[in-house]
Design a protein around this motif. Sequence first.
Motif, short mmCIF file in Angstrom:
data_model
loop_
_atom_site.label_atom_id
_atom_site.label_comp_id
_atom_site.label_asym_id
_atom_site.label_seq_id
_atom_site.Cartn_x
_atom_site.Cartn_y
_atom_site.Cartn_z
N LEU A 150 32.62 38.09 26.11
CA LEU A 150 33.91 37.51 26.50
C LEU A 150 33.71 36.24 27.32
N TYR A 151 32.56 36.14 27.95
CA TYR A 151 32.31 35.01 28.85
C TYR A 151 31.86 33.75 28.12
N SER A 152 31.60 33.87 26.80
CA SER A 152 31.26 32.65 26.06
C SER A 152 32.49 31.74 26.06
N ILE A 205 38.78 43.71 40.91
CA ILE A 205 38.72 44.65 42.03
C ILE A 205 39.24 43.95 43.30
N THR A 206 38.96 42.66 43.42
CA THR A 206 39.46 41.91 44.58
C THR A 206 40.98 41.79 44.49
N ARG A 207 41.50 41.53 43.29
CA ARG A 207 42.96 41.45 43.08
C ARG A 207 43.61 42.76 43.54
N GLY A 241 38.19 37.02 43.74
CA GLY A 241 37.10 37.56 42.93
C GLY A 241 35.96 37.95 43.84
N THR A 242 35.11 38.81 43.36
CA THR A 242 34.00 39.27 44.18
C THR A 242 33.17 38.09 44.68
N ALA A 243 32.83 37.16 43.77
CA ALA A 243 31.99 36.03 44.17
C ALA A 243 32.78 35.02 44.99
N1 PMP Z 1 38.50 37.51 36.05
C1 PMP Z 1 37.29 37.28 35.50
C2 PMP Z 1 37.23 36.72 34.12
C3 PMP Z 1 36.11 37.57 36.21
O1 PMP Z 1 34.91 37.34 35.65
C4 PMP Z 1 36.21 38.08 37.51
C5 PMP Z 1 34.94 38.36 38.30
N2 PMP Z 1 34.48 39.65 38.06
C6 PMP Z 1 37.47 38.32 38.06
C7 PMP Z 1 38.60 38.03 37.30
C8 PMP Z 1 37.63 38.94 39.41
O2 PMP Z 1 37.17 40.27 39.36
P1 PMP Z 1 36.59 41.01 40.63
O3 PMP Z 1 37.58 40.83 41.71
O4 PMP Z 1 36.47 42.42 40.18
O5 PMP Z 1 35.27 40.40 40.94
#
Ligand code: PMP
Length: 293
Positions: A150-152, A205-207, A241-243
Amino acid sequence: MVKQFINFYDAKVSAFNHSLHYGGSAFEGIRSYDGKIFKLKDHLLRLFHSSNILGIKIPYSIDELYDVTYRLLQMNDLKDSYIRPFVFKTSENLRINLGNNFNTNLLIGLWEMNKYFAANSSTAINIAISNMIKPSNSSYIPYSTKISGLYSINQIIKNNIDEYYDDALIMDDRGYATELTTSNIFIVKNNTLLTPIVDCFLNGITRQTVIKIANENQIQIKECRLTIDDIMSADEMFATGTAVEIMPISSINRTKIFTKSEMTQIIIDLYEKEIKNYHTEILVNKDIEKKIK
Ligand code: PMP
């Protein structure tokens, strides 16, 4: 099943690896703060869910992976880190459908991490609106996963934006906002938090943590459809997001400039407090837990 702790740089695969060619792997992005791993079980549940969708059965329990992740963190003497579990297939041939004829591999790597957008914009990011759209009729797209393939698309989107921008907002084919390439979005309007309904993108998960924090602190929060007009008339906007953690957005397409970040700052402070006070695993991912049982 061979279990090994190896040097980061010795973790190698063949150039003819099936998952490498077709994107059939799954991963997680997790953070530790001061030696505590934030929402580890939620992330591991999502890893199991993503792997299940790919037909990969992880040969460990969540508890085993939980323990081994902590061991790795402690062995590396890391406090604030980014942890990357990765599940992939190895096989004798490169046919798309391997049936059950593959081996399952699980790697967990980690490295020190502080802020994600550290270099030029640690306080706010500039985003573009991508001209590539997400299909909303996603009954066949496993958007609730972190499957590598999906990340491509997200890579292509990011490659196609001007260097000025840190990220891009992806709209769906109905004209509704979805997410950025690796984070979810919130806007603030009249002191209410608004975030898109998750039906064709990742429910981060952050959402989910931000929604929980808002509810616990009597901050109005609504999940709803958001158009470009809604976003362009917002008072504030931030990504989660986590990062990226809670990242204020300062502009969209260079035209819309967000000048305020009062509510965003409240959420940043509450998120930091949540991390500091985090001791027990209270799952936010109940839907996924049901799916993998
Ligand atoms: N959308 C996408 C496409 C992501 O890659 C991420 C990072 N995992 C998020 C949303 C945020 O997700 P999370 O809060 O679980 O890191």
